[in-house]
Design an enzyme around this catalytic site. Structure first.
Site, PDB file in Angstrom:
ATOM      1  CB  CYS A 255      -0.631  -2.324   3.867  1.00  0.00           C
ATOM      2  SG  CYS A 255      -1.366  -0.656   4.434  1.00  0.00           S
TER       3      CYS A 255
ATOM      4  CD  GLU B 157      -2.829  -8.910   2.944  1.00  0.00           C
ATOM      5  OE1 GLU B 157      -1.526  -8.949   1.755  1.00  0.00           O
ATOM      6  OE2 GLU B 157      -2.790  -8.411   3.526  1.00  0.00           O
TER       7      GLU B 157
ATOM      8  CG  HIS C 236      -3.037  -5.119   1.124  1.00  0.00           C
ATOM      9  ND1 HIS C 236      -2.548  -5.298   2.793  1.00  0.00           N
ATOM     10  CD2 HIS C 236      -3.123  -4.053   1.571  1.00  0.00           C
ATOM     11  CE1 HIS C 236      -3.487  -4.751   3.505  1.00  0.00           C
ATOM     12  NE2 HIS C 236      -3.154  -2.653   2.632  1.00  0.00           N
TER      13      HIS C 236
END
Lengths: 83, 242
Positions: free
Chosen positions: B91, B210, B208
């Site tokens: 990002c 994560e 994302h």
């Protein structure tokens, strides 16, 4: 010296903000408007006693290339005036 | 484990807000550990892979990632990348990598002019990267995007070069894995969600991973193969050189 930098979207790069404004203008009765682009103006002052006009121009150009504009998506021009 | 934990560094810029998520994601792997790298430092602390996290570094002022790119730690990250070190930008991290010139192209305002926060489906277009080697080609990963400037753009010549060199790593697709109207959340050119550099050691993606490392939690676990790929790559490289 007073510097004004104009940063605009590069030709051929989609400008979503400009496109949205362009689409909304006919709703207000403005027809035949095209090529709307939204950019930004950056003003700055350089204080240096012995800076020549050429050196100032070179300095601002480097500022633009390295930070103020992204040459991949933006064009820039600038004006320098004594003040 | 038959090896020392793979050392990840997570860069912290003022305004990063997914740094703790990235740190946590790495920590869910028994074979890996993370440490933070402060933006004002230049020491990469001997890490084996660097993650540039999501967020709003330096308030997104001027352009997303434009100011972060000149921070002291980034000069070390750029050197690390040029030496072949693995760097992953997520990002805002992706935006910082393109601003730094480590990845081609640029990320501009979403075509819808709105911040998008939703699940997307990503098709793994190539497994020939250190970031997707544990995936399968064509595999669809369901993870989230949350951004306002994720609209990938690049000039036509560079795009053709990226396509030819297999550098487009992830594309937005529908749930069936097909490119489709509405699957692309931001207007990105050629549905690009993630790209790598020519030497394939630098990778950026808008979504994302994560936030998707734990099965059973809302985010699911589809982000895991990306981190696993990095771990596998570092271990393979260590074997070769030892």
């Amino acid at each position: 010296m007073n510097v004004r930098v104009y940063v605009t979207p590069k030709k051929g790069i989609l400008d979503p903000q400009g496109a949205a404004v362009e689409r909304s203008l006919p709703n207000l009765g403005f027809s035949g408007v095209s090529g709307v682009q939204i950019g930004k103006i950056i003003d700055l002052t350089i204080t240096a006693d012995d800076l020549t006009a050429e050196a100032a121009h070179a300095q601002v150009d480097e500022m633009c290339r390295r930070l103020l504009a992204n040459p991949i998506i933006e064009d820039y021009t600038f004006t320098i005036s004594e003040g | 484990m038959g090896h020392a934990p793979v050392r990840f560094g997570v860069v912290v810029f003022p305004g990063s807000n997914c740094d703790a998520d990235a740190y946590h994601a790495v920590s869910t792997f028994p074979g890996a550990g993370a440490q933070y790298l402060w933006h004002k430092d230049t020491d990469l602390k001997d890490v084996q892979a660097v993650i540039l996290p999501g967020g709003f570094s330096y308030g997104d002022y001027l352009r997303c990632g434009a100011i972060a790119r000149f921070s002291p730690i980034m000069q070390s990250v750029i050197d690390f990348a040029h030496e072949g070190g693995l760097v992953m930008g997520i990002c805002n991290g992706f935006q910082t990598l393109v601003e730094a010139g480590l990845l081609p192209g640029a990320l501009i305002r979403n075509t819808g002019l709105k911040f998008v926060c939703r699940y997307v489906n990503l098709r793994v277009e190539t497994t020939r990267t250190p970031f997707t080697s544990a995936c399968e080609t064509g595999e669809v990963l369901r993870i989230v995007v949350k951004h306002n400037e994720g609209n990938y753009t690049v000039d036509p010549e560079t795009l053709a070069r990226l396509q030819a060199a297999d550098q487009i790593v992830l594309r937005y697709v529908d749930a069936a894995g097909e490119r489709a109207e509405g699957a692309n959340p931001n207007g990105a050119l050629d549905d690009v969600a993630g790209v790598c550099n020519e030497t394939r050691n630098v990778f950026g993606m808008m979504p994302h991973p994560e936030n998707s490392v734990e099965a059973g939690l809302a985010g699911g676990a589809d982000g895991r193969p990306l981190f696993q790929s990095i771990i596998d790559t570092v271990l393979r490289t260590a074997e070769v050189t030892s």
